[in-house]
Write an enzyme that holds these catalytic residues in place. Structure first.
Site, PDB file in Angstrom:
ATOM      1  CG  LEU A   1      45.587  37.867  36.455  1.00  0.00           C
ATOM      2  CD1 LEU A   1      46.263  37.057  37.552  1.00  0.00           C
ATOM      3  CD2 LEU A   1      45.053  39.158  37.004  1.00  0.00           C
TER       4      LEU A   1
ATOM      5  CD  GLU B   1      49.482  40.110  32.529  1.00  0.00           C
ATOM      6  OE1 GLU B   1      48.246  40.080  32.660  1.00  0.00           O
ATOM      7  OE2 GLU B   1      50.255  39.553  33.326  1.00  0.00           O
TER       8      GLU B   1
ATOM      9  CE1 TYR C   1      47.539  40.737  43.298  1.00  0.00           C
ATOM     10  CE2 TYR C   1      45.761  42.322  43.401  1.00  0.00           C
ATOM     11  CZ  TYR C   1      46.873  41.828  42.771  1.00  0.00           C
ATOM     12  OH  TYR C   1      47.325  42.399  41.608  1.00  0.00           O
TER      13      TYR C   1
ATOM     14  CE  LYS D   1      43.952  40.362  40.957  1.00  0.00           C
ATOM     15  NZ  LYS D   1      44.726  41.227  40.071  1.00  0.00           N
TER      16      LYS D   1
HETATM   17  N1  PDD Z   1      44.915  44.206  38.365  1.00  0.00           N
HETATM   18  N2  PDD Z   1      46.874  41.622  34.412  1.00  0.00           N
HETATM   19  C1  PDD Z   1      47.447  42.089  35.544  1.00  0.00           C
HETATM   20  C2  PDD Z   1      48.927  41.965  35.695  1.00  0.00           C
HETATM   21  C3  PDD Z   1      46.656  42.674  36.544  1.00  0.00           C
HETATM   22  O1  PDD Z   1      47.226  43.117  37.680  1.00  0.00           O
HETATM   23  C4  PDD Z   1      45.249  42.801  36.349  1.00  0.00           C
HETATM   24  C5  PDD Z   1      44.338  43.402  37.376  1.00  0.00           C
HETATM   25  C6  PDD Z   1      44.699  42.318  35.151  1.00  0.00           C
HETATM   26  C7  PDD Z   1      43.215  42.378  34.868  1.00  0.00           C
HETATM   27  O2  PDD Z   1      42.493  41.467  35.666  1.00  0.00           O
HETATM   28  P1  PDD Z   1      40.984  41.753  36.060  1.00  0.00           P
HETATM   29  O3  PDD Z   1      40.249  42.053  34.805  1.00  0.00           O
HETATM   30  O4  PDD Z   1      40.540  40.475  36.680  1.00  0.00           O
HETATM   31  O5  PDD Z   1      40.961  42.913  36.993  1.00  0.00           O
HETATM   32  C8  PDD Z   1      45.543  41.721  34.222  1.00  0.00           C
HETATM   33  C9  PDD Z   1      44.124  44.612  39.498  1.00  0.00           C
HETATM   34  C10 PDD Z   1      42.933  45.432  39.167  1.00  0.00           C
HETATM   35  C11 PDD Z   1      45.035  45.220  40.544  1.00  0.00           C
HETATM   36  O6  PDD Z   1      46.083  44.634  40.773  1.00  0.00           O
HETATM   37  O7  PDD Z   1      44.679  46.245  41.158  1.00  0.00           O
END
Ligand code: PDD
Length: 282
Positions: free
Chosen positions: A200, A176, A30, A144
């Site tokens: 991620l 993270e 996703y 992801k």
């Molecule tokens: N989550 N690490 C994890 C485990 C995440 O789920 C996310 C983002 C990030 C940050 O990635 P980005 O900057 O590309 O949003 C890092 C999204 C927002 C979610 O699952 O809703």
């Protein structure tokens, strides 16, 4: 209106067969893309990561990047609100239950868009609380994937302790947080773990790195120890829906040192200003 397998419909009408491998196995990937004033922020980065996630799990990419960008523009245009969080999901499709990939299946493509809810002004002004835990997720956190049970349990661990996020360590090193990347500041230098299979590769992290460079804020991508996190002057979370958010309490203790302890720091103020300018320039 949402998009499901080529059709637009109200979300209440959208149905997926119970044998969809997304439902049975969490066999899908996703993306979440922030949209400000109907303009997507870093759309290409999100589309490239989607393509990488699909390739990593061997789901054929249903669309070339240009078509994904068209679909993104269309779903944004169809919503009555301007600031949006667009969600894309692709699963391996519907098949008789067997762990191994089906010989033939058509990926399920789902897109929805919700109003973008960023943290409150007070959260940015005062900072937020986080807790910590040992990272017990799998070793492909760079994908992801919708298989998010590890992240779900970590985020609930935080929620149960009135915290926003759980910041995780693996073998004494920062990885993270449950749904965000983590950066620290020490002595005027920003540090964040290098991108590898344990985190991620955040698109907001990319934006933060670029903005730090453009603003002349020193930044290092390198292993960050748990001790460094606990002794940091500032801790930041980054994600598409949180932007860059200061953490001012870690495991119930104030983050930082001296007079500024427990309050967002000066580097955060500069990064937040740069981030708001980048949004305004979209
Ligand atoms: N989550 N690490 C994890 C485990 C995440 O789920 C996310 C983002 C990030 C940050 O990635 P980005 O900057 O590309 O949003 C890092 C999204 C927002 C979610 O699952 O809703």
């Amino acid at each position: 209106m949402i998009y499901l397998n080529g059709q637009w419909m109200p979300i209440e009408e959208a149905k997926v067969p119970v044998l969809d491998r997304g439902f049975i196995f969490g066999d899908g990937v996703y993306e979440v893309i922030p949209v400000y004033r109907r303009k997507p922020f870093r759309a290409e980065g999100h589309m490239q990561r989607l393509a990488r996630s699909l390739a990593a799990v061997e789901i054929p990419n249903p669309h070339p990047e240009a078509r994904w960008l068209e679909l993104l523009a269309e779903i944004v245009a169809r919503q009555p609100f301007a600031d949006q969080a667009v969600y894309f999901q692709v699963t391996r499709g519907v098949a008789r239950r067997d762990h191994a990939f089906p010989k033939e299946s058509t990926p399920t493509v789902f897109m929805m868009s919700n109003p973008l809810v960023t943290p409150s002004d007070q959260a940015y002004a005062r900072g937020v609380a986080c807790v910590t835990a040992t990272d017990n997720r799998w070793l492909r956190c760079d994908i992801k994937s919708t298989s998010l049970l590890g992240n779900v349990l970590m985020r609930q661990y935080a929620a149960d302790r009135d915290a926003i996020e759980t910041i995780m360590f693996r073998d004494g090193l920062l990885t993270e947080a449950s749904a965000s990347n983590v950066l620290i500041v020490k002595g005027g230098v920003i540090a964040s773990p290098q991108k590898d299979n344990l985190i991620l590769p955040g698109i907001t992290l990319d934006a933060t790195i670029d903005l730090a460079r453009e603003s002349g804020l020193p930044l290092e991508m390198r292993p960050v120890t748990e001790a460094e996190v606990r002794d940091a002057d500032e801790i930041w979370l980054s994600s598409s829906t949180k932007e860059v958010l200061p953490v001012t309490q870690l495991d119930g203790k104030p983050v930082g040192h001296g007079d500024g302890a427990g309050r967002p720091g000066p580097m955060m103020a500069r990064m937040r200003a740069a981030y708001q300018a980048a949004k305004a320039a979209l």
